[in-house]
Design a protein around this motif. Sequence first.
Motif, PDB file in Angstrom:
ATOM      1  N   TYR A  24       0.793  -1.239   0.000  1.00  0.00           N
ATOM      2  CA  TYR A  24       0.000   0.000   0.000  1.00  0.00           C
ATOM      3  C   TYR A  24       0.822   1.284   0.000  1.00  0.00           C
ATOM      4  O   TYR A  24       0.258   2.363  -0.100  1.00  0.00           O
ATOM      5  CB  TYR A  24      -0.982  -0.012   1.186  1.00  0.00           C
ATOM      6  CG  TYR A  24      -1.955  -1.174   1.093  1.00  0.00           C
ATOM      7  CD1 TYR A  24      -2.981  -1.165   0.150  1.00  0.00           C
ATOM      8  CD2 TYR A  24      -1.810  -2.296   1.905  1.00  0.00           C
ATOM      9  CE1 TYR A  24      -3.851  -2.243   0.025  1.00  0.00           C
ATOM     10  CE2 TYR A  24      -2.676  -3.377   1.791  1.00  0.00           C
ATOM     11  CZ  TYR A  24      -3.696  -3.348   0.849  1.00  0.00           C
ATOM     12  OH  TYR A  24      -4.543  -4.421   0.720  1.00  0.00           O
ATOM     13  N   VAL A  25       2.153   1.185   0.158  1.00  0.00           N
ATOM     14  CA  VAL A  25       2.971   2.406   0.115  1.00  0.00           C
ATOM     15  C   VAL A  25       3.910   2.318  -1.089  1.00  0.00           C
ATOM     16  O   VAL A  25       3.706   2.960  -2.110  1.00  0.00           O
ATOM     17  CB  VAL A  25       3.753   2.621   1.434  1.00  0.00           C
ATOM     18  CG1 VAL A  25       4.504   3.967   1.400  1.00  0.00           C
ATOM     19  CG2 VAL A  25       2.817   2.595   2.653  1.00  0.00           C
ATOM     20  N   GLU A  26       4.891   1.501  -1.007  1.00  0.00           N
ATOM     21  CA  GLU A  26       5.942   1.464  -2.022  1.00  0.00           C
ATOM     22  C   GLU A  26       6.413   0.009  -2.201  1.00  0.00           C
ATOM     23  O   GLU A  26       6.782  -0.599  -1.193  1.00  0.00           O
ATOM     24  CB  GLU A  26       7.080   2.344  -1.472  1.00  0.00           C
ATOM     25  CG  GLU A  26       8.184   2.803  -2.347  1.00  0.00           C
ATOM     26  CD  GLU A  26       7.769   3.525  -3.614  1.00  0.00           C
ATOM     27  OE1 GLU A  26       8.410   3.215  -4.610  1.00  0.00           O
ATOM     28  OE2 GLU A  26       6.835   4.345  -3.622  1.00  0.00           O
ATOM     29  N   PRO A  27       6.359  -0.615  -3.364  1.00  0.00           N
ATOM     30  CA  PRO A  27       5.944  -0.043  -4.652  1.00  0.00           C
ATOM     31  C   PRO A  27       4.429  -0.007  -4.854  1.00  0.00           C
ATOM     32  O   PRO A  27       3.989   0.392  -5.934  1.00  0.00           O
ATOM     33  CB  PRO A  27       6.594  -1.004  -5.655  1.00  0.00           C
ATOM     34  CG  PRO A  27       6.629  -2.328  -4.965  1.00  0.00           C
ATOM     35  CD  PRO A  27       6.833  -2.008  -3.503  1.00  0.00           C
ATOM     36  N   GLY A  28       3.641  -0.413  -3.843  1.00  0.00           N
ATOM     37  CA  GLY A  28       2.188  -0.369  -4.023  1.00  0.00           C
ATOM     38  C   GLY A  28       1.675  -1.543  -4.836  1.00  0.00           C
ATOM     39  O   GLY A  28       0.761  -1.410  -5.644  1.00  0.00           O
ATOM     40  N   ARG A  29       2.274  -2.697  -4.613  1.00  0.00           N
ATOM     41  CA  ARG A  29       1.878  -3.906  -5.355  1.00  0.00           C
ATOM     42  C   ARG A  29       1.029  -4.772  -4.426  1.00  0.00           C
ATOM     43  O   ARG A  29       1.547  -5.473  -3.556  1.00  0.00           O
ATOM     44  CB  ARG A  29       3.131  -4.656  -5.815  1.00  0.00           C
ATOM     45  CG  ARG A  29       2.843  -5.821  -6.755  1.00  0.00           C
ATOM     46  CD  ARG A  29       4.108  -6.601  -7.089  1.00  0.00           C
ATOM     47  NE  ARG A  29       4.791  -7.033  -5.892  1.00  0.00           N
ATOM     48  CZ  ARG A  29       6.034  -6.690  -5.536  1.00  0.00           C
ATOM     49  NH1 ARG A  29       6.771  -5.908  -6.301  1.00  0.00           N
ATOM     50  NH2 ARG A  29       6.563  -7.139  -4.414  1.00  0.00           N
ATOM     51  N   ILE A  30      -0.295  -4.688  -4.634  1.00  0.00           N
ATOM     52  CA  ILE A  30      -1.225  -5.443  -3.771  1.00  0.00           C
ATOM     53  C   ILE A  30      -1.273  -6.880  -4.280  1.00  0.00           C
ATOM     54  O   ILE A  30      -1.578  -7.110  -5.453  1.00  0.00           O
ATOM     55  CB  ILE A  30      -2.636  -4.816  -3.814  1.00  0.00           C
ATOM     56  CG1 ILE A  30      -2.570  -3.356  -3.361  1.00  0.00           C
ATOM     57  CG2 ILE A  30      -3.601  -5.622  -2.944  1.00  0.00           C
ATOM     58  CD1 ILE A  30      -3.875  -2.583  -3.553  1.00  0.00           C
ATOM     59  N   PRO A  31      -0.950  -7.857  -3.445  1.00  0.00           N
ATOM     60  CA  PRO A  31      -0.943  -9.244  -3.924  1.00  0.00           C
ATOM     61  C   PRO A  31      -2.367  -9.755  -4.134  1.00  0.00           C
ATOM     62  O   PRO A  31      -3.311  -9.202  -3.563  1.00  0.00           O
ATOM     63  CB  PRO A  31      -0.258 -10.006  -2.788  1.00  0.00           C
ATOM     64  CG  PRO A  31      -0.513  -9.196  -1.570  1.00  0.00           C
ATOM     65  CD  PRO A  31      -0.587  -7.764  -2.016  1.00  0.00           C
ATOM     66  N   PRO A  32      -2.530 -10.810  -4.927  1.00  0.00           N
ATOM     67  CA  PRO A  32      -3.865 -11.394  -5.088  1.00  0.00           C
ATOM     68  C   PRO A  32      -4.461 -11.695  -3.717  1.00  0.00           C
ATOM     69  O   PRO A  32      -3.774 -12.207  -2.844  1.00  0.00           O
ATOM     70  CB  PRO A  32      -3.594 -12.701  -5.859  1.00  0.00           C
ATOM     71  CG  PRO A  32      -2.307 -12.446  -6.584  1.00  0.00           C
ATOM     72  CD  PRO A  32      -1.499 -11.543  -5.694  1.00  0.00           C
ATOM     73  N   GLY A  33      -5.718 -11.326  -3.568  1.00  0.00           N
ATOM     74  CA  GLY A  33      -6.389 -11.578  -2.280  1.00  0.00           C
ATOM     75  C   GLY A  33      -6.327 -10.406  -1.327  1.00  0.00           C
ATOM     76  O   GLY A  33      -7.067 -10.363  -0.351  1.00  0.00           O
ATOM     77  N   GLY A  34      -5.429  -9.451  -1.567  1.00  0.00           N
ATOM     78  CA  GLY A  34      -5.301  -8.301  -0.664  1.00  0.00           C
ATOM     79  C   GLY A  34      -6.434  -7.300  -0.869  1.00  0.00           C
ATOM     80  O   GLY A  34      -6.973  -7.178  -1.982  1.00  0.00           O
ATOM     81  N   TRP A  35      -6.768  -6.591   0.187  1.00  0.00           N
ATOM     82  CA  TRP A  35      -7.829  -5.558   0.138  1.00  0.00           C
ATOM     83  C   TRP A  35      -7.535  -4.542  -0.959  1.00  0.00           C
ATOM     84  O   TRP A  35      -6.401  -4.060  -1.079  1.00  0.00           O
ATOM     85  CB  TRP A  35      -7.896  -4.836   1.489  1.00  0.00           C
ATOM     86  CG  TRP A  35      -8.843  -3.678   1.523  1.00  0.00           C
ATOM     87  CD1 TRP A  35     -10.209  -3.746   1.480  1.00  0.00           C
ATOM     88  CD2 TRP A  35      -8.511  -2.286   1.608  1.00  0.00           C
ATOM     89  NE1 TRP A  35     -10.740  -2.479   1.537  1.00  0.00           N
ATOM     90  CE2 TRP A  35      -9.720  -1.559   1.618  1.00  0.00           C
ATOM     91  CE3 TRP A  35      -7.308  -1.574   1.683  1.00  0.00           C
ATOM     92  CZ2 TRP A  35      -9.766  -0.170   1.698  1.00  0.00           C
ATOM     93  CZ3 TRP A  35      -7.353  -0.188   1.762  1.00  0.00           C
ATOM     94  CH2 TRP A  35      -8.568   0.510   1.769  1.00  0.00           C
ATOM     95  N   GLN A  36      -8.559  -4.248  -1.750  1.00  0.00           N
ATOM     96  CA  GLN A  36      -8.454  -3.203  -2.769  1.00  0.00           C
ATOM     97  C   GLN A  36      -9.166  -1.973  -2.246  1.00  0.00           C
ATOM     98  O   GLN A  36     -10.324  -2.071  -1.800  1.00  0.00           O
ATOM     99  CB  GLN A  36      -9.151  -3.652  -4.074  1.00  0.00           C
ATOM    100  CG  GLN A  36      -8.497  -4.839  -4.761  1.00  0.00           C
ATOM    101  CD  GLN A  36      -7.163  -4.499  -5.437  1.00  0.00           C
ATOM    102  OE1 GLN A  36      -6.864  -3.321  -5.675  1.00  0.00           O
ATOM    103  NE2 GLN A  36      -6.366  -5.509  -5.712  1.00  0.00           N
ATOM    104  N   PRO A  37      -8.498  -0.798  -2.248  1.00  0.00           N
ATOM    105  CA  PRO A  37      -9.173   0.415  -1.786  1.00  0.00           C
ATOM    106  C   PRO A  37     -10.546   0.561  -2.447  1.00  0.00           C
ATOM    107  O   PRO A  37     -10.703   0.283  -3.642  1.00  0.00           O
ATOM    108  CB  PRO A  37      -8.205   1.530  -2.226  1.00  0.00           C
ATOM    109  CG  PRO A  37      -6.862   0.870  -2.121  1.00  0.00           C
ATOM    110  CD  PRO A  37      -7.091  -0.551  -2.593  1.00  0.00           C
TER     111      PRO A  37
END
Length: 247
Positions: A229-242
């Motif tokens: 969520y900060v850097e690099p901001g790569r949300i893994p599969p399954g992670g909360w999406q804003p």
Amino acid sequence: MTIHAPSRETFEARLRQIGDARYHDKHPFHQLLHSGGCTPDQVRAWVINRYYYQTRIPMKDAAFMSRVTDPNLRRIWRSRIEDHDGTEPGTGGIARWLKLAEGVGLDPDYVASEVGILPATRFAVDAYVRFVRDEPLLPAVASSLTELFAPKIHSERIAGLFEHYDFANAETMSYFQNRLKEAPKDVAFGLKWVLDHAVTQADQDAAARALTFKTEVLWAQLDALYSAYVEPGRIPPGGWQPGEGLL
Ligand SMILES: O=C(O)c1cc(C(=O)O)c2c(n1)C(=O)C(=O)c1cc(C(=O)O)[nH]c1-2
């Protein structure tokens, strides 16, 4: 020739040194959070992921107690479960955490569903529960001693969030205000118990390793949060999406 273990004082200093070097108050995510640098979505991601830690704390304490044969130790330890679960619905630390969730704009039912927890958060927290369930009692108790360093971070957090974020109020901050009252009794007992029971060099080493392991459990959760969520901001599969799970 008998080789004596280092004194109680030397051993305690060794434990405190582990916190000084490795506790998660030094993690860049906490520095961002406490200085007002987090966006509303970064705060929400922290609240969602940290909820998983909160829910597993009483489970690890129950796993611990299931192996304790001494009723005196169980009687003292069980207050930890009550602190988190409360004594009736709507009370206790988990309920207070959900008040924080609401305060930052999240639907508490979404947070409680545990959908969107980062995989690495689960791995780290589950490893802590397993450690306490499977290791001998001495390292199991020693792993809770990160709480020696928690009152300082909770005070910094209360001050930082009140200063920088509109969502901070008596209700949303009540989780941390309560921990300031609860944690000192737990950690005073836990530290004395570890100092009393770590009589050999091998015991002291096992306790120090357990505390180090626990600092890694905490640090790894924040690394996962930072990378998603900060850097690099790569949300893994399954992670909360804003945008998901809002009120
Ligand atoms: O906000 C924090 O940084 C923080 C850290 C820790 C910790 O050091 O494990 C705990 C808590 N909070 C906490 O609120 C809590 O109830 C708690 C229980 C335990 C434990 O290991 O039994 N750690 C922590």
